[in-house]
Design an enzyme around this catalytic site. Sequence first.
Site, PDB file in Angstrom:
ATOM      1  CB  SER A 247      -0.924   0.025   1.216  1.00  0.00           C
ATOM      2  OG  SER A 247      -1.660   1.237   1.211  1.00  0.00           O
TER       3      SER A 247
ATOM      4  CB  VAL B 285       8.477  -0.013   3.901  1.00  0.00           C
ATOM      5  CG1 VAL B 285       9.418  -0.753   2.972  1.00  0.00           C
ATOM      6  CG2 VAL B 285       8.993  -0.091   5.337  1.00  0.00           C
ATOM      7  CB  CYS B 286       4.643   1.250   0.253  1.00  0.00           C
ATOM      8  SG  CYS B 286       4.233  -0.423   0.786  1.00  0.00           S
ATOM      9  CG  ASP B 287       6.363   7.714   1.255  1.00  0.00           C
ATOM     10  OD1 ASP B 287       7.552   8.085   1.152  1.00  0.00           O
ATOM     11  OD2 ASP B 287       5.411   8.516   1.227  1.00  0.00           O
TER      12      ASP B 287
ATOM     13  CB  THR C 290       7.006   4.607  -4.473  1.00  0.00           C
ATOM     14  OG1 THR C 290       6.339   3.359  -4.223  1.00  0.00           O
ATOM     15  CG2 THR C 290       6.473   5.213  -5.759  1.00  0.00           C
TER      16      THR C 290
END
Length: 166
Positions: free
Chosen positions: A54, A59-61, A64
């Site tokens: 998500s 971590v996803c932020d 990306t």
Amino acid sequence: MANVTFKGKPVTLVGNEVKVGDQAPDFKVLANDLSEVTLADSKGKVRLISVVPSIDTGVCDAQTRRFNEEAAKLDNVQILTISVDLPFAQKRWCGANGIDNVQMLSDHRDVSFGEAYGVLIKELRLLARAIFVVDSNDQVTYVEYVSEVTDHPNYEAAIEAAKNAQ
């Protein structure tokens, strides 16, 4: 299948595990304008596919943002970031964070990518964190299924694999 945990607890991955040397499976996901996107839409380019659970998590932020920075330095490499977030949420996040070098794609509708690449977490209907590099002939040249979903991938290895793919 890869052994993957989410916050230390084992999860079940649905679909087929992809390995180096495989022909990259096709998929159908949605762009932020709700148009359909398939693997064939980027044929002839090297693809670094960054898979995140998500976009609204730390971590996803970070993952990306890192690949967005690296994208400007890579020739003939298209970076795709895929999650099950709604296209509207992805578009909002990209706009708010100045992300414009990676293509954000949503697998929320059919989880086509998740099943084709073996990253769909059955218990959560989220995608497990993973990185795939697909060369210009649609052959998989690099695979990382991150063993703990909340951990970062090996950025350097993925970037090097993308640089070396033809």
